[in-house]
Design a protein around this motif. Structure first.
Motif, mmCIF file in Angstrom:
data_model
loop_
_atom_site.group_PDB
_atom_site.id
_atom_site.type_symbol
_atom_site.label_atom_id
_atom_site.label_comp_id
_atom_site.label_asym_id
_atom_site.label_seq_id
_atom_site.Cartn_x
_atom_site.Cartn_y
_atom_site.Cartn_z
ATOM 1 N N LYS A 127 2.042 -26.114 21.032
ATOM 2 C CA LYS A 127 2.311 -26.180 19.588
ATOM 3 C C LYS A 127 1.499 -25.206 18.745
ATOM 4 O O LYS A 127 1.400 -25.350 17.532
ATOM 5 N N GLY B 255 2.411 -22.137 18.473
ATOM 6 C CA GLY B 255 3.340 -21.066 18.107
ATOM 7 C C GLY B 255 3.643 -20.170 19.307
ATOM 8 O O GLY B 255 4.020 -19.009 19.157
ATOM 9 N N THR B 256 3.538 -20.743 20.489
ATOM 10 C CA THR B 256 3.756 -19.990 21.736
ATOM 11 C C THR B 256 5.090 -19.243 21.729
ATOM 12 O O THR B 256 5.167 -18.079 22.116
ATOM 13 N N ILE B 257 6.115 -19.933 21.262
ATOM 14 C CA ILE B 257 7.458 -19.334 21.301
ATOM 15 C C ILE B 257 7.502 -18.082 20.418
ATOM 16 O O ILE B 257 8.195 -17.110 20.735
ATOM 17 N N ARG C 278 -4.358 -22.424 17.248
ATOM 18 C CA ARG C 278 -3.989 -22.789 15.874
ATOM 19 C C ARG C 278 -4.908 -23.902 15.402
ATOM 20 O O ARG C 278 -5.474 -24.640 16.232
ATOM 21 N N SER D 252 2.069 -31.208 14.838
ATOM 22 C CA SER D 252 3.221 -30.599 15.501
ATOM 23 C C SER D 252 3.471 -31.264 16.860
ATOM 24 O O SER D 252 4.606 -31.561 17.229
ATOM 25 N N TYR E 94 -2.767 -18.422 15.096
ATOM 26 C CA TYR E 94 -1.486 -18.574 14.394
ATOM 27 C C TYR E 94 -1.640 -18.216 12.915
ATOM 28 O O TYR E 94 -0.816 -17.498 12.345
ATOM 29 N N CYS F 66 11.476 -11.475 14.837
ATOM 30 C CA CYS F 66 10.812 -12.665 15.398
ATOM 31 C C CYS F 66 10.397 -13.679 14.343
ATOM 32 O O CYS F 66 9.679 -14.629 14.655
ATOM 33 N N ARG G 76 10.363 -26.082 13.978
ATOM 34 C CA ARG G 76 10.349 -27.211 13.044
ATOM 35 C C ARG G 76 10.141 -26.674 11.642
ATOM 36 O O ARG G 76 11.076 -26.324 10.953
ATOM 37 N N LYS G 77 8.861 -26.510 11.226
ATOM 38 C CA LYS G 77 8.585 -26.015 9.870
ATOM 39 C C LYS G 77 8.023 -24.613 9.881
ATOM 40 O O LYS G 77 8.244 -23.833 8.960
ATOM 41 N N GLY G 78 7.199 -24.324 10.879
ATOM 42 C CA GLY G 78 6.609 -22.989 10.997
ATOM 43 C C GLY G 78 5.691 -22.633 9.835
ATOM 44 O O GLY G 78 5.689 -21.501 9.362
HETATM 45 P P1 A3P Z 1 5.520 -26.762 13.563
HETATM 46 O O1 A3P Z 1 5.833 -27.980 14.370
HETATM 47 O O2 A3P Z 1 4.230 -26.920 12.797
HETATM 48 O O3 A3P Z 1 6.623 -26.310 12.690
HETATM 49 P P2 A3P Z 1 4.985 -23.848 20.458
HETATM 50 O O4 A3P Z 1 5.936 -22.737 20.636
HETATM 51 O O5 A3P Z 1 3.610 -23.541 20.955
HETATM 52 O O6 A3P Z 1 5.535 -25.131 20.985
HETATM 53 O O7 A3P Z 1 4.766 -24.034 18.885
HETATM 54 C C1 A3P Z 1 5.750 -24.567 18.061
HETATM 55 C C2 A3P Z 1 5.279 -24.425 16.624
HETATM 56 O O8 A3P Z 1 5.418 -23.053 16.213
HETATM 57 C C3 A3P Z 1 6.106 -25.241 15.674
HETATM 58 O O9 A3P Z 1 5.240 -25.575 14.583
HETATM 59 C C4 A3P Z 1 7.169 -24.214 15.272
HETATM 60 O O10 A3P Z 1 7.882 -24.539 14.110
HETATM 61 C C5 A3P Z 1 6.322 -22.976 15.115
HETATM 62 N N1 A3P Z 1 7.089 -21.719 15.220
HETATM 63 C C6 A3P Z 1 8.098 -21.458 16.071
HETATM 64 N N2 A3P Z 1 8.550 -20.207 15.880
HETATM 65 C C7 A3P Z 1 7.824 -19.663 14.889
HETATM 66 C C8 A3P Z 1 7.843 -18.400 14.225
HETATM 67 N N3 A3P Z 1 8.704 -17.455 14.563
HETATM 68 N N4 A3P Z 1 6.947 -18.194 13.234
HETATM 69 C C9 A3P Z 1 6.075 -19.157 12.888
HETATM 70 N N5 A3P Z 1 6.019 -20.380 13.465
HETATM 71 C C10 A3P Z 1 6.877 -20.635 14.458
#
Ligand code: A3P
Length: 339
Positions: A68, A70-72, A168, A176, A240, A279, A305-307
């Protein structure tokens, strides 16, 4: 008919026979403590495969993170930067519509070594053979495991394989993670309905006691933090919040670390902004693959989710904030790391 317990034990068969410390408080799947971190039974075999069979090469890039953080996002950014000559990131480029990020989840482009069972095409993760499907200038893989548990060939080998770590603020991580766990629970088949949702109080207690997926959070962060100080060419430590606030500076830092800095000409052409827009949260979240697609066990939209920075304010009580802050102060004391 399958009882709840039958369903549960079928997920945990592997670890039950292995006798690791176990935590059942999450309800749907038990957590097991392997090499200091808590994880699901399913991932232990994949981690062992990674540890025993992964032979790092010069150009490998490992994306490591606490869940959580922001790995993705980091996966998408690293993929876009590394492959930008093959796949242009500018939406006005005539090849833009071929960009893999437009149609494939970043989790499938840069798979987690420990979630092989959830990756659509896990050829990428067969470490023991040359991977014919691999056509990127770098092999990009991801993991949530602790730094000391990484394969020796990554940590100490003579190769220049690099690790990019993302973390983060723990307040946002906790919120998250708690919401993500409940989202996953909601996706479980009804027969697996142990608890409708995990209360924030319960989840918070577990988190502060060090029991969270790939936690304790502080041990995770400190392992990579210390290595980034001792070996800055091996481990890049990113936050993050920095990525959100100073996107351009951080993308330059990332590209430079990887070894493919943006040229002045690219900067003039706006390539950094193109990578950033491709991205961005809003862009990725609204792509069909990330909105409606699914992986073997999770729906892709759960990762967007919210980012935002600071959503904890909507969920944590002042008492929780106080407890978490003093816990972090105690755990991170003397490390130089602050959130
Ligand atoms: P929130 O739940 O606070 O919105 P992970 O990839 O490590 O599981 O992290 C997921 C978190 O990164 C979530 O946070 C998600 O919304 C946020 N996230 C995903 N893509 C993002 C992006 N492109 N920019 C910023 N935040 C992002």
């Amino acid at each position: 008919t399958k009882t709840n317990n039958d369903t549960k034990s079928s997920h945990d068969d592997l670890a039950i026979t292995l006798d690791y410390p176990k935590f059942s408080g999450l309800g749907h799947y038990d957590l097991y403590q392997y090499q200091g971190f808590w994880c699901f039974a399913k991932v232990i075999e994949s981690i062992k495969d990674f540890q025993q069979n992964f032979k790092a090469s010069e150009t490998d890039l490992v994306i490591a993170s606490t869940p959580k953080s922001g790995t993705i996002w980091l996966k998408a950014l690293a993929f876009a930067i590394v492959n930008r000559f093959r796949y242009p990131c500018s939406s006005v480029s005539k090849n833009y519509h071929h960009h893999p990020l437009l149609t494939v989840s970043p989790h499938d482009l840069v798979p987690f070594v420990e979630f092989k069972h959830d990756t659509l095409d896990n050829d990428h993760l067969r470490f023991t053979k040359n991977n014919p499907t691999h056509d990127s200038p770098c092999r990009l893989i991801a993991t949530h495991i602790f730094y000391p548990s990484l394969p020796e060939s990554i940590k100490t080998g003579t190769t220049k394989c690099k690790v990019i770590y993302l973390c983060r603020n723990p307040r946002d991580i906790f919120v998250s993670l708690w919401l993500f766990i409940n989202e996953l629970r909601a996706q479980l088949p009804e027969s697996n309905d142990y608890h409708p949702s995990l209360s924030i109080e319960e989840a918070f207690e577990f988190f502060c006691n060090g029991v969270s997926v790939f936690g304790p959070f502080w041990d995770h962060v400190l392992g990579y933090w210390k290595e980034s100080l001792e070996n800055p060419h091996k481990v890049l430590f990113m936050k993050y919040e920095d990525l959100k606030k100073e996107r351009k500076t951080q993308l330059k830092r990332l590209a430079e670390f990887i070894g493919c800095s943006f040229t002045l000409e690219e900067e003039r052409q706006g390539v950094i902004e193109d990578v950033s827009s491709l991205c961005s949260f809003e862009h990725l979240k609204n792509l069909d693959v990330n909105k409606n697609g699914s992986r073997k066990r999770t729906v892709n939209k759960a990762y967007f989710r919210k980012g935002e920075i600071g959503d904890w304010e909507n969920h944590l009580t002042p008492q929780m904030v106080k407890r978490l802050d003093s816990l972090m102060e105690e755990k991170l004391q003397g490390s130089g790391l602050v959130f």
